[in-house]
Design a protein around this motif. Structure first.
Motif, PDB file in Angstrom:
ATOM      1  N   MET A   8      42.548  37.839  30.689  1.00 30.30           N
ATOM      2  CA  MET A   8      41.129  37.765  29.932  1.00 30.30           C
ATOM      3  C   MET A   8      40.244  38.776  30.495  1.00 30.30           C
ATOM      4  SD  MET A   8      38.975  34.069  29.455  1.00 30.30           S
ATOM      5  CE  MET A   8      37.256  34.423  28.866  1.00 30.30           C
ATOM      6  N   PHE A  25      36.090  39.529  30.102  1.00 28.82           N
ATOM      7  CA  PHE A  25      34.711  38.634  30.277  1.00 28.82           C
ATOM      8  C   PHE A  25      33.741  39.306  29.604  1.00 28.82           C
ATOM      9  CE2 PHE A  25      37.543  36.800  33.460  1.00 28.82           C
ATOM     10  CZ  PHE A  25      37.218  35.394  33.251  1.00 28.82           C
ATOM     11  N   VAL A  41      33.452  41.619  36.530  1.00 30.86           N
ATOM     12  CA  VAL A  41      33.186  41.325  37.721  1.00 30.86           C
ATOM     13  C   VAL A  41      34.030  42.586  38.314  1.00 30.86           C
ATOM     14  CG1 VAL A  41      33.494  40.295  39.785  1.00 30.86           C
ATOM     15  CG2 VAL A  41      32.714  39.173  37.879  1.00 30.86           C
ATOM     16  N   MET A  42      33.366  43.445  38.643  1.00 32.53           N
ATOM     17  CA  MET A  42      34.240  44.946  39.523  1.00 32.53           C
ATOM     18  C   MET A  42      34.321  44.644  40.835  1.00 32.53           C
ATOM     19  SD  MET A  42      35.361  47.138  37.226  1.00 32.53           S
ATOM     20  CE  MET A  42      35.436  46.059  35.710  1.00 32.53           C
ATOM     21  N   LEU A  43      35.503  44.704  41.309  1.00 32.51           N
ATOM     22  CA  LEU A  43      35.579  44.632  42.879  1.00 32.51           C
ATOM     23  C   LEU A  43      35.254  45.917  43.568  1.00 32.51           C
ATOM     24  CD1 LEU A  43      39.286  43.153  43.062  1.00 32.51           C
ATOM     25  CD2 LEU A  43      37.089  41.995  43.005  1.00 32.51           C
ATOM     26  N   ARG A  44      34.669  45.629  44.894  1.00 34.83           N
ATOM     27  CA  ARG A  44      34.051  46.812  45.321  1.00 34.83           C
ATOM     28  C   ARG A  44      34.974  47.890  45.944  1.00 34.83           C
ATOM     29  NH1 ARG A  44      29.617  43.811  46.958  1.00 34.83           N
ATOM     30  NH2 ARG A  44      27.882  44.557  46.169  1.00 34.83           N
ATOM     31  N   ARG A  45      35.906  48.303  45.160  1.00 27.55           N
ATOM     32  CA  ARG A  45      36.865  49.192  45.233  1.00 27.55           C
ATOM     33  C   ARG A  45      37.005  50.276  44.219  1.00 27.55           C
ATOM     34  NH1 ARG A  45      41.534  45.464  46.743  1.00 27.55           N
ATOM     35  NH2 ARG A  45      39.808  44.034  47.272  1.00 27.55           N
ATOM     36  N   TYR A  49      44.747  45.849  41.866  1.00 28.66           N
ATOM     37  CA  TYR A  49      44.460  44.528  42.517  1.00 28.66           C
ATOM     38  C   TYR A  49      45.112  43.318  41.504  1.00 28.66           C
ATOM     39  CZ  TYR A  49      41.884  40.481  44.174  1.00 28.66           C
ATOM     40  OH  TYR A  49      41.700  39.076  44.790  1.00 28.66           O
ATOM     41  N   GLY A  50      44.857  43.612  40.293  1.00 30.84           N
ATOM     42  CA  GLY A  50      45.420  42.643  39.464  1.00 30.84           C
ATOM     43  C   GLY A  50      47.173  42.666  39.230  1.00 30.84           C
ATOM     44  N   LEU A  78      48.376  41.042  42.436  1.00 33.19           N
ATOM     45  CA  LEU A  78      48.295  39.464  42.350  1.00 33.19           C
ATOM     46  C   LEU A  78      49.422  38.962  41.454  1.00 33.19           C
ATOM     47  CD1 LEU A  78      44.556  38.397  42.364  1.00 33.19           C
ATOM     48  CD2 LEU A  78      46.307  38.064  44.174  1.00 33.19           C
ATOM     49  N   PRO A  95      34.182  54.577  42.719  1.00 30.58           N
ATOM     50  CA  PRO A  95      33.997  53.053  43.013  1.00 30.58           C
ATOM     51  C   PRO A  95      33.716  52.475  41.694  1.00 30.58           C
ATOM     52  CG  PRO A  95      32.616  54.517  44.447  1.00 30.58           C
ATOM     53  CD  PRO A  95      33.204  55.522  43.522  1.00 30.58           C
ATOM     54  N   ARG A 115      32.025  50.130  40.681  1.00 35.78           N
ATOM     55  CA  ARG A 115      30.790  49.510  40.638  1.00 35.78           C
ATOM     56  C   ARG A 115      29.635  50.488  40.169  1.00 35.78           C
ATOM     57  NH1 ARG A 115      29.009  43.835  42.682  1.00 35.78           N
ATOM     58  NH2 ARG A 115      31.003  42.846  42.620  1.00 35.78           N
ATOM     59  N   VAL A 116      30.012  51.728  40.440  1.00 35.67           N
ATOM     60  CA  VAL A 116      29.101  52.786  39.897  1.00 35.67           C
ATOM     61  C   VAL A 116      29.346  53.185  38.577  1.00 35.67           C
ATOM     62  CG1 VAL A 116      28.580  53.477  42.295  1.00 35.67           C
ATOM     63  CG2 VAL A 116      30.279  54.671  40.921  1.00 35.67           C
ATOM     64  N   ARG A 142      42.568  46.899  33.513  1.00 38.30           N
ATOM     65  CA  ARG A 142      43.174  45.874  34.727  1.00 38.30           C
ATOM     66  C   ARG A 142      43.785  44.846  33.967  1.00 38.30           C
ATOM     67  NH1 ARG A 142      38.492  43.925  38.484  1.00 38.30           N
ATOM     68  NH2 ARG A 142      37.825  42.861  36.357  1.00 38.30           N
ATOM     69  N   LEU A 167      48.521  44.315  33.360  1.00 36.56           N
ATOM     70  CA  LEU A 167      49.566  43.039  33.405  1.00 36.56           C
ATOM     71  C   LEU A 167      50.514  42.986  32.456  1.00 36.56           C
ATOM     72  CD1 LEU A 167      46.622  40.473  34.757  1.00 36.56           C
ATOM     73  CD2 LEU A 167      48.063  42.129  36.059  1.00 36.56           C
ATOM     74  N   TYR A 217      32.467  35.697  41.285  1.00 35.23           N
ATOM     75  CA  TYR A 217      33.703  36.192  41.215  1.00 35.23           C
ATOM     76  C   TYR A 217      34.856  35.230  40.590  1.00 35.23           C
ATOM     77  CZ  TYR A 217      32.880  40.621  43.997  1.00 35.23           C
ATOM     78  OH  TYR A 217      32.280  41.861  44.365  1.00 35.23           O
ATOM     79  N   GLN A 276      36.607  35.541  37.257  1.00 36.33           N
ATOM     80  CA  GLN A 276      37.495  36.679  37.152  1.00 36.33           C
ATOM     81  C   GLN A 276      38.714  36.461  38.202  1.00 36.33           C
ATOM     82  OE1 GLN A 276      36.525  39.949  35.650  1.00 36.33           O
ATOM     83  NE2 GLN A 276      38.899  39.624  35.645  1.00 36.33           N
ATOM     84  N   SER A 300      41.233  34.114  36.919  1.00 34.23           N
ATOM     85  CA  SER A 300      41.937  34.743  35.617  1.00 34.23           C
ATOM     86  C   SER A 300      42.852  35.647  36.165  1.00 34.23           C
ATOM     87  CB  SER A 300      40.760  35.429  34.729  1.00 34.23           C
ATOM     88  OG  SER A 300      41.660  36.243  33.752  1.00 34.23           O
ATOM     89  N   LEU A 301      42.682  36.425  37.085  1.00 34.17           N
ATOM     90  CA  LEU A 301      43.948  37.413  37.792  1.00 34.17           C
ATOM     91  C   LEU A 301      44.718  36.765  38.409  1.00 34.17           C
ATOM     92  CD1 LEU A 301      41.374  40.329  38.582  1.00 34.17           C
ATOM     93  CD2 LEU A 301      43.082  40.457  36.834  1.00 34.17           C
ATOM     94  N   ASP A 344      34.861  42.481  49.859  1.00 38.13           N
ATOM     95  CA  ASP A 344      33.873  42.624  48.765  1.00 38.13           C
ATOM     96  C   ASP A 344      32.629  42.694  49.313  1.00 38.13           C
ATOM     97  OD1 ASP A 344      36.010  43.462  47.067  1.00 38.13           O
ATOM     98  OD2 ASP A 344      34.576  43.429  45.422  1.00 38.13           O
ATOM     99  N   ARG A 346      28.165  55.178  48.093  1.00 35.78           N
ATOM    100  CA  ARG A 346      29.627  55.688  47.579  1.00 35.78           C
ATOM    101  C   ARG A 346      30.245  54.504  46.742  1.00 35.78           C
ATOM    102  NH1 ARG A 346      33.786  58.323  50.849  1.00 35.78           N
ATOM    103  NH2 ARG A 346      34.774  58.135  48.675  1.00 35.78           N
ATOM    104  N   TYR A 347      30.167  53.338  47.274  1.00 31.11           N
ATOM    105  CA  TYR A 347      31.127  52.453  46.663  1.00 31.11           C
ATOM    106  C   TYR A 347      30.375  51.072  45.789  1.00 31.11           C
ATOM    107  CZ  TYR A 347      35.388  53.491  49.274  1.00 31.11           C
ATOM    108  OH  TYR A 347      36.161  54.272  49.860  1.00 31.11           O
TER     109      TYR A 347
END
Lengths: 287, 235, 234
Positions: free
Chosen positions: B76, B78, B82-86, B94-95, B98, B126, B128-129, B142, B146, C130, C133, C136-137, C151, C232-233
């Motif tokens: 799904m 959305f 939601v972006m992970l901090r990476r 990541y997905g 999992l 990153p 998130r930027v 992402r 899958l 989160y 999301q 869902s993953l 995070d 940076r992140y």
């Protein structure tokens, strides 16, 4: 990045874990009083003993009552305190092996120079505390079952005052060590009973000065005891006894006599000759 | 795993019915767009299908799945991903991890995905930027990585400008072309016209109308759909 | 005012002199507090994460308890640890009383609730953002807890620093379980307490300034790393 930095920090912190006391290190734990610690006496005499014997002395400084309790729980090898009656009780309960006199000094009545209760000048300590009570002048009590506290309570009894019942707002029960109690007295210009050693090494005197001294009822005797190894088998009997023997020996007694602040001697050695075979040569100035 | 069958599905929060007795069977193939005014229950219906919410009553069944089975071959995207901090790559990986994709396969496939959605140049940046449009493309990568049999999209372009919206629509087309069933919600009629093969029209928690896209826009059967198309219902 | 000027001079003199004794006390203080923080973080962060994402009976009560324990008086912790480690206590045979290890134990207990409670809050806030999301993953709660810890790592650094601040500043627990033994368990705060007792207020305040300076420096370093990396992140 930060995660890595944190990991490094943790790893470092873990490796920096204080090394456990190695079995090889020889030390005894002495439960003693704030007056001996804070007056600087231990810092003066212990290095001499440690250098001679290689036995480290770890001093935990508490009020006499607390120090004896700590020894009752088995958390000390030696007690070095100054409240004769409590020490006798400790011995009677068989927590201590044998008590030796070590030294004495005296208590002094300290108070504001303005002396609102007019106690200054004389030597009679009992008359002085009676005047304080009559004037309802502020008085700071240790209130912590320490040797000094016990001595103070005895003075009220001698003056025929039941302090527990008759104390008013003027009597401040602080429940603190000698130093903090002196700080309190200094900040409120109150009277206070102090041992001379702590007083001499105390820096924050403010308006306080010695008002009464020299009464023989102000005599303050220090004694030392080994904690009974039969009650607490882990007690370091040999090393604890070595410390007791040294403190009461002529060398230990000389070290005590040599400790001075501003040219003034703080403690007067008086280990008994019979108890301590080689204590005879110690200097023994009169009270 | 298709068709997906909903039988008398209702969903209520605090006694308020948000989905009311919906029964529908969604088969593989055509792109299904759930259309309806604001507050009709589109997003909730989608979350029920995806398994994020449990129906208050009724049943949701995938072909071949057990009673409690929620097949994994679905993903799904959305409205606000939601972006992970990476890094962007890290988000795609990541997905996949999992989902149990073999490690050796992951990296190559993840980089492929970023390439396909046009994010190869920000692989190590990153997540998130990234801009809103880039983040949504990353969310698609992402999900796509899958290799889902069904992809749910909840208003995927609602917060984006027209240029970013076009990019997203192109990618959705490509995912569909790759054989993934698309089920998406939108309140954007133009987008529905462009992307849908069939329309499920929802109004006040009820499935009001289901029709192929051409028929729906040419002549909706229900009064609600007619007024929605004329812009008389709140989006 | 005069005393404060004196204290500042005293602090500068102490730093300038940098004698071995003061260095030893500073190093011991840092070792003990950093060890305690490391232990409390290793236990408290996962604990906070689990409480944040798991749903179990008594969860709300546990949260209230942890939040309340943040205000645990150091003296109470010190007494508890003292009675445990005393020769007459259940762990007496270990002989840990009046050792740095005992001080680490006491401080760990003191700051564990702080780290667990604050990280629970941080991670639970992130979980709200989160949850859909991650589910869902296909993330299970355990995966989610780990992901959220990673995070929220920037915020968790602040949580850990709060724990460190509390550990480095407290005196009540370490003076009871450490005994303030010269050269063995004497740390910055117990030295300050001792010098205050002796009425040497400028020296006590001077030491206090050094302690504040150290904590400030550590926080500054952590903050600038955090800022740089977060830029940076994102």
């Amino acid at each position: 990045m930060v995660g890595k930095a944190m990991l490094v920090l943790f790893a470092w912190a873990l490796t920096a874990w204080p090394a456990p006391v190695t079995a090889a290190e020889r030390y005894v734990t002495v439960a003693s009083t704030t007056s001996t610690e804070q007056s600087g006496l231990f810092r003066h005499i212990l290095p001499i003993f440690e250098k001679k014997t290689g036995i480290r002395v770890r001093v935990v400084a508490l009020g006499t009552g607390q120090a004896l309790d700590m020894a009752r729980r088995g958390d000390a090898d030696v007690v070095f305190v100054h409240a004769r009656e409590q020490e006798e009780k400790f011995l009677a309960e068989e927590y201590g092996v044998r008590r030796c006199d070590v030294m004495y000094n005296d208590f002094v009545l300290v108070g504001p120079r303005s002396d609102p209760a007019r106690v200054g000048g004389g030597k009679d300590i009992v008359a002085a505390v009676r005047k304080i009570k009559e004037a309802r002048a502020p008085f700071v009590s240790r209130g912590d079952r320490s040797g000094t506290h016990v001595a103070e309570l005895k003075l009220w009894r001698l003056a025929g005052i039941e302090i527990a019942k008759e104390k008013g707002r003027w009597y401040r029960d602080t429940g603190q060590g000698m130093g903090p109690a002196l700080n309190t007295a200094a900040s409120m210009s109150a009277y206070i009973l102090s041992d001379r050693g702590t007083w001499l090494s105390f820096r924050n005197r403010g308006e306080l000065a010695i008002l009464v001294e020299g009464d023989k009822r102000l005599f303050n005797q220090y004694g030392i005891m080994l904690v009974n190894p039969q009650k607490h088998p882990h007690v370091k009997r040999e090393w604890g006894q070595a410390f007791i023997d040294w403190v009461t020996s002529s060398e230990g007694q000389r070290a005590i006599a040599a400790y001075r602040i501003g040219g003034e001697q703080l403690f007067f050695p008086n280990a008994a000759r019979g108890n301590n075979p080689d204590a005879g040569s110690s200097s023994r100035p009169g009270a | 795993m298709l068709p997906l069958r909903l039988e008398n599905v209702s969903f209520a929060i605090g006694g308020r019915r948000i989905i009311d007795s919906v029964s529908v069977e969604i088969a593989g193939g055509p792109r299904t767009v759930i259309l309806g005014p604001n507050g009709a229950g589109k997003s909730v219906l989608m979350r029920l299908c995806h398994g994020l919410f449990e129906p208050t009553s009724g049943a949701i069944e995938w072909r071949g799945a057990g009673v409690n089975g929620r097949p994994r071959q679905q993903a799904m995207v959305f409205q606000r991903p939601v972006m992970l901090r990476r890094s962007a790559l890290g988000n795609v990986l990541y997905g996949m991890r999992l989902a149990g994709v073999a490690r050796g396969e992951c990296d190559l496939r993840a980089r492929d995905m970023l390439e396909v959605v046009g994010l190869a140049h920000v692989t190590d940046r990153p997540a998130r930027v990234l801009s809103g449009g880039e983040q949504q493309r990353l969310a698609l990568a992402r999900a796509w990585a899958l290799n889902p049999e069904v992809l749910f999209l909840d208003e995927p372009t609602a917060n984006l400008d027209p240029a970013a919206t076009r990019e997203i629509e192109t990618i959705i087309g490509a995912i569909h072309a790759g054989g993934t069933k698309i089920i998406m919600t939108t309140h954007n009629l133009g987008q529905a016209r462009r992307l849908a093969d069939e329309i499920l029209f929802i109004h006040e928690g009820r499935l009001v109308e289901r029709a192929p896209v051409g028929e729906f826009f040419a002549g909706p059967a229900s009064a609600e759909a007619r007024s929605f198309i004329k812009g008389e219902l709140p989006w | 005012m005069n005393d404060i000027v004196l204290a500042l001079g005293e602090a500068l003199r102490l730093i300038g002199g940098l004698d071995a004794k003061l260095t030893g006390i500073v190093v011991l203080s840092l070792e003990i507090s950093l060890s305690a923080v490391a232990i409390a973080a290793v236990l408290g962060l996962p604990l906070g994460a689990v409480i944040a994402v798991e749903r179990f009976a008594g969860r709300q009560a546990l949260i209230v308890l942890l939040n309340a324990l943040m205000g645990l008086p150091p003296v109470v912790v010190g007494l508890l640890v003292y009675l445990m480690l005393s020769r007459a206590g259940p762990l007496g045979p270990l002989g840990l009383l009046f050792t740095p290890t005992a001080m680490v134990v006491a401080q760990s207990i003191l700051i564990l609730p702080i780290i667990a409670a604050l990280s629970r809050q941080v991670i639970e806030d992130a979980w709200r953002e989160y949850e859909e999301q991650l589910r869902s993953l296909g993330a299970r709660r355990f995966d989610a807890a780990l992901t959220l810890m990673w995070d929220t790592r920037f915020s968790l650094v602040t949580v850990v620093l709060a724990g460190f601040g509390r550990a480095a500043a407290e005196v009540g627990a370490v003076i009871i379980v450490g005994g303030n033994i010269d050269g063995v368990t004497r740390v910055m705060t117990t030295t300050i307490a001792l010098e205050t007792s002796k009425g040497d207020l400028p020296l006590a305040l001077g030491l206090g300034m050094i302690l504040v300076g150290l904590v400030l420096a550590l926080n500054g370093i952590a903050h600038s790393i955090r800022e740089a990396v977060q830029r940076r992140y994102g």
